[in-house]
Scaffold this active site. Structure first.
Site, PDB file in Angstrom:
ATOM      1  N   ASP A   1     -41.616   3.229 -17.634  1.00  0.00           N
ATOM      2  CA  ASP A   1     -40.128   3.737 -17.702  1.00  0.00           C
ATOM      3  C   ASP A   1     -39.762   3.226 -19.308  1.00  0.00           C
ATOM      4  OD1 ASP A   1     -37.909   4.353 -15.564  1.00  0.00           O
ATOM      5  OD2 ASP A   1     -37.113   4.024 -17.565  1.00  0.00           O
TER       6      ASP A   1
ATOM      7  N   ASP B   1     -42.062   6.034 -23.603  1.00  0.00           N
ATOM      8  CA  ASP B   1     -41.341   7.208 -23.756  1.00  0.00           C
ATOM      9  C   ASP B   1     -42.474   8.430 -23.415  1.00  0.00           C
ATOM     10  OD1 ASP B   1     -40.092   9.495 -23.959  1.00  0.00           O
ATOM     11  OD2 ASP B   1     -39.086   8.937 -25.829  1.00  0.00           O
TER      12      ASP B   1
ATOM     13  N   SER C   1     -39.472  20.570  -9.226  1.00  0.00           N
ATOM     14  CA  SER C   1     -37.988  20.594  -8.342  1.00  0.00           C
ATOM     15  C   SER C   1     -37.674  21.956  -7.585  1.00  0.00           C
ATOM     16  CB  SER C   1     -36.906  20.405  -9.482  1.00  0.00           C
ATOM     17  OG  SER C   1     -35.488  20.717  -8.925  1.00  0.00           O
TER      18      SER C   1
ATOM     19  N   TYR D   1     -33.066  22.394 -17.324  1.00  0.00           N
ATOM     20  CA  TYR D   1     -33.923  21.568 -16.420  1.00  0.00           C
ATOM     21  C   TYR D   1     -34.629  22.499 -15.633  1.00  0.00           C
ATOM     22  CZ  TYR D   1     -34.079  18.434 -12.430  1.00  0.00           C
ATOM     23  OH  TYR D   1     -34.772  17.791 -11.535  1.00  0.00           O
TER      24      TYR D   1
ATOM     25  N   LYS E   1     -38.872  22.682 -15.112  1.00  0.00           N
ATOM     26  CA  LYS E   1     -39.450  22.484 -13.859  1.00  0.00           C
ATOM     27  C   LYS E   1     -40.448  23.966 -13.380  1.00  0.00           C
ATOM     28  CE  LYS E   1     -37.659  18.504 -13.130  1.00  0.00           C
ATOM     29  NZ  LYS E   1     -38.529  17.294 -13.194  1.00  0.00           N
TER      30      LYS E   1
ATOM     31  N   THR F   1     -32.121  18.029  -3.103  1.00  0.00           N
ATOM     32  CA  THR F   1     -31.224  17.086  -3.464  1.00  0.00           C
ATOM     33  C   THR F   1     -31.468  15.643  -3.001  1.00  0.00           C
ATOM     34  OG1 THR F   1     -29.648  18.920  -3.959  1.00  0.00           O
ATOM     35  CG2 THR F   1     -28.891  16.614  -4.082  1.00  0.00           C
ATOM     36  N   VAL F   2     -31.767  14.665  -3.675  1.00  0.00           N
ATOM     37  CA  VAL F   2     -31.771  13.122  -3.284  1.00  0.00           C
ATOM     38  C   VAL F   2     -30.673  12.521  -4.176  1.00  0.00           C
ATOM     39  CG1 VAL F   2     -33.089  11.204  -3.063  1.00  0.00           C
ATOM     40  CG2 VAL F   2     -34.076  13.513  -2.826  1.00  0.00           C
TER      41      VAL F   2
HETATM   42  P1  NAD Z   1     -33.629   8.897 -12.026  1.00  0.00           P
HETATM   43  O1  NAD Z   1     -32.542   8.990 -13.104  1.00  0.00           O
HETATM   44  O2  NAD Z   1     -33.004   8.006 -10.793  1.00  0.00           O
HETATM   45  O3  NAD Z   1     -34.726   8.098 -12.458  1.00  0.00           O
HETATM   46  C1  NAD Z   1     -35.519   8.626 -13.669  1.00  0.00           C
HETATM   47  C2  NAD Z   1     -36.337   7.686 -14.333  1.00  0.00           C
HETATM   48  O4  NAD Z   1     -36.909   8.084 -15.365  1.00  0.00           O
HETATM   49  C3  NAD Z   1     -35.079   6.620 -14.879  1.00  0.00           C
HETATM   50  O5  NAD Z   1     -35.715   5.370 -14.666  1.00  0.00           O
HETATM   51  C4  NAD Z   1     -35.441   6.894 -16.464  1.00  0.00           C
HETATM   52  O6  NAD Z   1     -35.214   5.746 -17.325  1.00  0.00           O
HETATM   53  C5  NAD Z   1     -36.658   7.366 -16.439  1.00  0.00           C
HETATM   54  N1  NAD Z   1     -37.058   8.325 -17.752  1.00  0.00           N
HETATM   55  C6  NAD Z   1     -36.353   9.274 -18.367  1.00  0.00           C
HETATM   56  N2  NAD Z   1     -36.733   9.729 -19.346  1.00  0.00           N
HETATM   57  C7  NAD Z   1     -37.904   8.958 -19.681  1.00  0.00           C
HETATM   58  C8  NAD Z   1     -38.769   9.275 -20.636  1.00  0.00           C
HETATM   59  N3  NAD Z   1     -38.655   9.969 -21.559  1.00  0.00           N
HETATM   60  N4  NAD Z   1     -39.837   8.425 -20.640  1.00  0.00           N
HETATM   61  C9  NAD Z   1     -40.058   7.287 -19.483  1.00  0.00           C
HETATM   62  N5  NAD Z   1     -39.110   7.502 -18.554  1.00  0.00           N
HETATM   63  C10 NAD Z   1     -37.940   8.255 -18.509  1.00  0.00           C
HETATM   64  O7  NAD Z   1     -33.743  10.145 -11.455  1.00  0.00           O
HETATM   65  P2  NAD Z   1     -34.575  10.632  -9.927  1.00  0.00           P
HETATM   66  O8  NAD Z   1     -33.791  11.573  -9.478  1.00  0.00           O
HETATM   67  O9  NAD Z   1     -35.392   9.691  -9.422  1.00  0.00           O
HETATM   68  O10 NAD Z   1     -35.819  11.775 -10.695  1.00  0.00           O
HETATM   69  C11 NAD Z   1     -37.170  11.429 -10.714  1.00  0.00           C
HETATM   70  C12 NAD Z   1     -37.851  12.857 -10.968  1.00  0.00           C
HETATM   71  O11 NAD Z   1     -37.501  13.715  -9.820  1.00  0.00           O
HETATM   72  C13 NAD Z   1     -37.206  13.812 -12.253  1.00  0.00           C
HETATM   73  O12 NAD Z   1     -38.287  14.374 -12.901  1.00  0.00           O
HETATM   74  C14 NAD Z   1     -36.385  14.589 -11.594  1.00  0.00           C
HETATM   75  O13 NAD Z   1     -36.277  15.692 -12.269  1.00  0.00           O
HETATM   76  C15 NAD Z   1     -36.936  15.013 -10.200  1.00  0.00           C
HETATM   77  N6  NAD Z   1     -36.110  15.504  -9.224  1.00  0.00           N
HETATM   78  C16 NAD Z   1     -35.154  14.928  -8.721  1.00  0.00           C
HETATM   79  C17 NAD Z   1     -34.261  15.278  -7.807  1.00  0.00           C
HETATM   80  C18 NAD Z   1     -33.305  14.371  -7.175  1.00  0.00           C
HETATM   81  O14 NAD Z   1     -32.510  15.327  -6.212  1.00  0.00           O
HETATM   82  N7  NAD Z   1     -33.076  13.223  -7.084  1.00  0.00           N
HETATM   83  C19 NAD Z   1     -34.691  16.646  -7.305  1.00  0.00           C
HETATM   84  C20 NAD Z   1     -35.806  17.285  -7.725  1.00  0.00           C
HETATM   85  C21 NAD Z   1     -36.586  16.665  -8.810  1.00  0.00           C
END
Ligand code: NAD
Length: 264
Positions: free
Chosen positions: A37, A63, A143, A156, A160, A188-189
């Site tokens: 992370d 990163d 996504s 976004y 994706k 959506t989560v």
């Molecule tokens: P979240 O914000 O809970 O977790 C994302 C994590 O990624 C965070 O810990 C953040 O610090 C880390 N992060 C961000 N940029 C970074 C970078 N440049 N390098 C390393 N780490 C980095 O979000 P989430 O909902 O768990 O999302 C995880 C993935 O799932 C994402 O790619 C998001 O687009 C995708 N997603 C989520 C949903 C949803 O509904 N939650 C739906 C579709 C897709």
């Protein structure tokens, strides 16, 4: 028999939400997990949770938008576990904006993490997997926004959709090396990323004024035939299947795990 017994895995964005839940699931199924992370404390907390659950968890602050960091995280997985069998390229950020209003700076910031970050993670994981010669599995976090239009998240959604295209491309290129590459498309989560998206977008529609909680309730009622929002484990179990040898004849796919949203 554990489903990921002996697998050496790397999960980006493991410090929160879907990545953290997947790290715990992977570990429960016998994997060693490098928890990456960009937030060092979150990475450490996820790795500690993996260890508390009896698994092998190692933290890595990196990163994914930086190529030296992407190269280093793969090297750290190899150093910690002796190799790399599975990459879950999950890290992502919110990306609000409409086609007419999104600034170039916001566009580039979102693309740099959500698309370039996946490319760089896969690039360095692939190099290692090719050198090992034992195949592998790459799961890219896309996504439903990469499959259908969703108003107000132009950068976004574009990123994706790019992840899905990259996934097919890599599946074509590295199938002969027995490296499978698939994309997950969650609905959506409720996680910090989703709440930030709704706060910045200003509601269920663009600027319609609902709070994040109200927006989530509208989503639940209007978008999902199964009548509920997703839970982190809904996605973690899908990632687990794609990571494991149970999916050994699956590659190049974009799998919607979305309570039926994109089917209706
Ligand atoms: P979240 O914000 O809970 O977790 C994302 C994590 O990624 C965070 O810990 C953040 O610090 C880390 N992060 C961000 N940029 C970074 C970078 N440049 N390098 C390393 N780490 C980095 O979000 P989430 O909902 O768990 O999302 C995880 C993935 O799932 C994402 O790619 C998001 O687009 C995708 N997603 C989520 C949903 C949803 O509904 N939650 C739906 C579709 C897709």
């Amino acid at each position: 028999m554990q489903r990921l017994a002996g697998k050496r895995t790397l999960i980006t964005g493991a410090g929160s939400g879907l990545g953290r839940a997947s790290a715990l699931r992977f570990a429960q199924e016998g994997a060693a997990v490098l928890c990456v992370d960009r937030d060092a404390a979150s990475a450490e907390s996820a790795a500690a949770a993996v260890r508390e659950a009896g698994g092998a968890g190692v933290a890595c602050a990196a990163d994914v938008a930086s190529e030296p960091d992407a190269e280093r995280m793969v090297a750290e997985a190899v150093e910690a576990f002796g190799g790399l069998d599975v990459l879950f390229a999950n890290a992502g950020i919110a990306g609000v904006g409409t086609g007419a209003d999104c600034t170039l700076a916001d566009w580039e910031r979102v693309l740099s993490v959500n698309l370039t970050g996946v490319f760089l993670s896969a690039k360095h994981a692939l190099r290692r997997m090719i050198a090992q010669g034992t195949g592998g599995s790459i799961v890219n976090q896309a996504s439903v926004g990469g499959l259908v239009g969703v108003a107000g998240i132009a950068p976004y959604a574009a990123a994706k959709a790019g992840v899905i295209g990259l996934t097919r491309q890599l599946a074509a290129e590295y199938g002969p090396a027995r490296i499978r590459v698939n994309a997950l498309c969650p609905g959506t989560v409720p996680t910090p990323l989703v709440r930030e998206t709704y706060r910045e977008r200003g509601g269920y529609g663009t600027g319609t004024g609902e709070t994040p909680d109200e927006t989530l309730e509208l989503q639940r009622l209007r978008r999902f035939p199964l009548g509920r929002l997703g839970e982190e484990d809904d996605i973690a179990y899908a990632a687990l299947f794609l990571a494991s040898d149970e999916s050994s004849w699956v590659t190049g796919q974009a799998w919607a795990v979305d309570g039926g949203m994109t089917a209706v």
